[in-house]
Design an enzyme around this catalytic site. Structure first.
Site, mmCIF file in Angstrom:
data_model
loop_
_atom_site.group_PDB
_atom_site.id
_atom_site.type_symbol
_atom_site.label_atom_id
_atom_site.label_comp_id
_atom_site.label_asym_id
_atom_site.label_seq_id
_atom_site.Cartn_x
_atom_site.Cartn_y
_atom_site.Cartn_z
ATOM 1 N N ASP A 1 0.843 -1.122 -0.049
ATOM 2 C CA ASP A 1 -0.070 0.144 0.156
ATOM 3 C C ASP A 1 0.918 1.222 -0.058
ATOM 4 O O ASP A 1 0.504 2.089 -0.567
ATOM 5 C CB ASP A 1 -0.865 -0.016 1.249
ATOM 6 C CG ASP A 1 -2.278 -0.672 0.856
ATOM 7 O OD1 ASP A 1 -2.893 -0.384 -0.123
ATOM 8 O OD2 ASP A 1 -2.602 -1.676 1.559
ATOM 9 N N ASP B 1 -6.511 6.471 -1.025
ATOM 10 C CA ASP B 1 -5.629 8.003 -0.585
ATOM 11 C C ASP B 1 -6.263 8.999 -1.250
ATOM 12 O O ASP B 1 -6.130 10.200 -0.524
ATOM 13 C CB ASP B 1 -4.425 7.751 -1.440
ATOM 14 C CG ASP B 1 -3.515 6.531 -0.900
ATOM 15 O OD1 ASP B 1 -3.434 6.440 0.119
ATOM 16 O OD2 ASP B 1 -3.392 5.529 -1.917
ATOM 17 N N SER C 1 -19.429 -2.348 -21.055
ATOM 18 C CA SER C 1 -19.677 -3.044 -19.672
ATOM 19 C C SER C 1 -19.886 -4.587 -19.727
ATOM 20 O O SER C 1 -20.110 -4.951 -20.946
ATOM 21 C CB SER C 1 -20.750 -2.342 -18.764
ATOM 22 O OG SER C 1 -21.986 -2.591 -19.684
ATOM 23 N N HIS D 1 -15.336 7.610 -17.898
ATOM 24 C CA HIS D 1 -16.025 8.085 -19.276
ATOM 25 C C HIS D 1 -15.270 8.920 -19.854
ATOM 26 O O HIS D 1 -14.454 9.926 -19.602
ATOM 27 C CB HIS D 1 -17.456 8.606 -18.999
ATOM 28 C CG HIS D 1 -18.429 7.818 -18.544
ATOM 29 N ND1 HIS D 1 -19.014 6.553 -19.514
ATOM 30 C CD2 HIS D 1 -19.092 7.585 -17.239
ATOM 31 C CE1 HIS D 1 -19.910 6.101 -18.650
ATOM 32 N NE2 HIS D 1 -19.938 6.513 -17.280
ATOM 33 N N SER E 1 -16.498 1.512 -25.129
ATOM 34 C CA SER E 1 -15.832 0.476 -24.447
ATOM 35 C C SER E 1 -16.996 0.055 -23.486
ATOM 36 O O SER E 1 -17.631 0.683 -22.822
ATOM 37 C CB SER E 1 -14.671 1.021 -23.504
ATOM 38 O OG SER E 1 -14.099 -0.221 -22.687
ATOM 39 N N CYS F 1 -14.217 4.492 -23.340
ATOM 40 C CA CYS F 1 -14.433 5.072 -24.608
ATOM 41 C C CYS F 1 -13.506 5.501 -25.411
ATOM 42 O O CYS F 1 -12.885 6.620 -24.990
ATOM 43 C CB CYS F 1 -15.894 5.303 -24.746
ATOM 44 S SG CYS F 1 -17.277 4.662 -24.067
ATOM 45 N N GLU G 1 -6.873 0.847 1.301
ATOM 46 C CA GLU G 1 -6.388 2.021 1.570
ATOM 47 C C GLU G 1 -6.597 3.261 0.706
ATOM 48 O O GLU G 1 -5.869 3.221 -0.426
ATOM 49 C CB GLU G 1 -4.895 2.243 2.339
ATOM 50 C CG GLU G 1 -4.672 1.385 3.509
ATOM 51 C CD GLU G 1 -3.194 1.172 3.899
ATOM 52 O OE1 GLU G 1 -2.655 2.147 3.323
ATOM 53 O OE2 GLU G 1 -2.940 0.663 4.706
ATOM 54 N N ILE H 1 1.395 2.410 -3.528
ATOM 55 C CA ILE H 1 -0.018 2.384 -4.220
ATOM 56 C C ILE H 1 -0.665 3.733 -3.998
ATOM 57 O O ILE H 1 -0.849 4.056 -3.011
ATOM 58 C CB ILE H 1 -0.774 1.479 -4.168
ATOM 59 C CG1 ILE H 1 -0.190 -0.280 -4.336
ATOM 60 C CG2 ILE H 1 -2.263 1.491 -5.035
ATOM 61 C CD1 ILE H 1 -1.090 -1.246 -3.890
#
Length: 354
Positions: A79, A120, A234, A164, A232, A206, A118, A82
């Site tokens: 973490d 951030d 779902s 999006h 793109s 997309c 976690e 990241i």
């Protein structure tokens, strides 16, 4: 007698010069070996994972990001390395029938929110400005360590984004957008400031390929879920919560990553093939012309994991050579060959004084 004394002085001086030359050469060789050892690859991995969408109907974007988060943690990135940015908290949304959970598979088989997530940057903290500041390191001194990308020129960085988008932009929170030019310039700043060794950019949106068209900095590999002009799509609708759980491209990428372990030798070429058009419906794309290495020589764990490279050698590498011992051995060899007198004889001749 004079000639003999002069000869001894010359031999001693020559021995000293040879010793200095030998010591300098040895030190240079050791320095070269050490530099080669420590420059054999990257030394640390980082991940910046960004969901840019708000509202319940974008549940899948949060699930996408948390699923990638789960995978990189499983493969070894802690973490502390990241930076997780979620624009909405689906786990605590009033519409969530199971609070404190986010599922990425139908029938609620896998809770990717878990007990140790976690976050951030959350909610309205997820902005274009904050994202660019994280990448470039231009953040206020008061910013806590957990919200910083503390990478360097030996860092491999994974940047994953979902939300999006359209041709040349990605929306943040339905209120602002980041363009492909702004993103490309941010990566150039990172390169100039020596904030990465290699960078892997993945975007699920997309017309995703449009976001890496303007990249121009070295050592960047990019993947996208769709080409310019394509949506793109779902995946996995769940009637229980009334929304889709993931996007198709990220679903198949994560299905691929589930087969990877920290010692895996699977390479990036395999990742390029995980979601053909027959599965994704859209046409995934990738760009490797800025990347110096051949993708077939790039391990998946070079970005998704944190496996430290170890080189085993049967030889001893002396980082700080003992020149005193080298001098002693060198003079002893010359004395044994009769080329110079023992130290006491040299002092008696008047050449070496205390």
């Amino acid at each position: 007698m004079v000639a003999s004394c002069f000869l001894r002085k010359c031999l001693t001086a020559l021995a000293g010069l040879l010793l200095l030359s030998f010591g300098s050469l040895a030190a240079s060789q050791i320095e070269d070996q050490t530099e080669q050892f420590f420059r054999s690859g990257h030394t640390n991995n980082w991940a910046v994972l960004v969901c840019t969408s708000r509202f319940w109907f974008n549940y899948r974007h949060v699930a996408n990001t948390l699923s990638v988060y789960r995978s990189v943690k499983r493969l070894g990135i802690p973490d502390s390395h990241i930076v997780l940015m979620l624009a909405d908290d689906m786990a605590c949304n009033p519409r969530n029938p199971k609070p404190a959970t986010v599922f990425s598979h139908k029938n609620m088989e896998l809770n990717v929110y878990g007990d140790d997530v976690e976050v951030d940057y959350r909610s309205y903290e997820v902005t274009v400005e904050n994202f660019l500041r994280v990448l470039t390191g231009r953040i206020p001194p008061s910013t806590p360590r957990s919200k910083r990308l503390l990478s360097d020129d030996r860092s491999n960085i994974l940047i994953y984004m979902t939300g999006h988008g359209g041709n040349g932009f990605l929306k943040f929170q339905d209120s602002e957008e980041i363009t492909n030019i702004e993103l490309a310039d941010a990566f150039e700043q990172m390169w100039q400031k020596r904030r990465y060794n290699e960078l892997l950019f993945i975007i699920d949106t997309c017309q995703g390929a449009s976001m890496y068209e303007r990249f121009y900095s070295p050592n960047i590999m990019a993947l996208a879920s769709s080409q310019v002009g394509e949506d793109s799509l779902s995946h996995q609708p769940d009637p229980a919560i009334g929304v889709h759980l993931m996007d198709r491209y990220t679903f198949y990428v994560l299905e691929f990553l589930e087969e990877i372990n920290p010692a895996s030798q699977t390479n990036m070429n395999d990742l390029f093939q995980v979601c053909p058009k027959s599965l994704c419906v859209s046409t995934p794309g990738h760009r490797t012309d800025l990347f110096q290495r051949d993708p077939k020589n790039v391990l998946i764990t070079d970005f998704f994991g944190s496996v430290r490279k170890v080189e085993i050698t049967t030889e001893t590498i002396r980082l700080q050579p003992d020149l005193g011992n080298m001098e002693s051995r060198f003079l002893t060899d010359l004395q044994q060959k009769g080329k110079i007198q023992p130290p006491q004889d040299i002092r008696k001749s008047g050449w070496m004084r205390n």
